[in-house]
Write a protein that holds these residues in place. Structure first.
Motif: not given
Length: 174
Positions: A135-152, A154-161
């Motif tokens: 679960e920690l690994l999944k959370k870290q992957i989610k945060n990394a991908v959202n950061e790379i794609t720019g969905f951080v 307010e826009k986080e809900k449009e990024g990786v869910i």
């Protein structure tokens, strides 16, 4: 004559009792109570219909979009901390909140794979062999991908869910 005489065809005057005095007060009170209850019942039914209409419109919201980084059966390997073990990943996909995020994941696949490599290099076998570690690994992957794609932010809900990760094996490298 001191006493009043009753003429023919006239009825004697009756004294008003307690009902005679309360009648003019009770009748309007009962009528207003009945009207009030009828109005409340009508408005109550009307608001229930409106609530049901809004509930049905909110349940038909956007369908989650799937973005795939590692296809099932591809078996991508990532080196773990220390360089003596690898994690074999069978599939990695994301549920995203927008088409824009899915297209950015496809465009920035190299950056995402690099971030995955760095995340796995910071992990040991014991960290990814437990449910809490995964679960920690999944959370870290989610945060990394959202950061790379720019969905951080307010826009986080449009990024990786959500992250869907299938680790096939953790193996020693000889």
């Amino acid at each position: 004559m001191p006493e009043e005489e009753i003429q023919e065809g006239q009825q004697p005057k009756k004294k008003k009792g307690i009902m005679g005095l309360l009648g003019p007060i009770l009748i309007p009170l009962v009528i207003s109570l009945v009207v009030s209850v009828a109005v409340v019942m009508f408005l109550g039914n009307n608001t229930q219909v409106q609530t049901q209409k809004t509930t049905t419109t909110t349940t038909t919201t956007a369908v989650p979009i799937k973005a795939v980084v590692i296809q099932t059966g591809t078996y991508q390997t990532f080196m773990l901390k220390g360089g003596k073990e690898v994690a074999v990943i069978d599939s990695l996909s994301f549920k995203v909140g927008s088409d824009q995020c899915r297209s950015l994941i496809a465009e920035k696949n190299d950056e995402i794979m690099d971030a995955l490599m760095l995340i796995f290099l910071s992990k040991e076998r014991t960290e990814i062999n437990t449910p809490a570690g995964i679960e920690l690994l999944k959370k870290q992957i989610k945060n990394a991908v959202n950061e790379i794609t720019g969905f951080v932010g307010e826009k986080e809900k449009e990024g990786v869910i959500d992250v869907y990760l299938y680790i096939k094996a953790v193996s020693s490298v000889q």
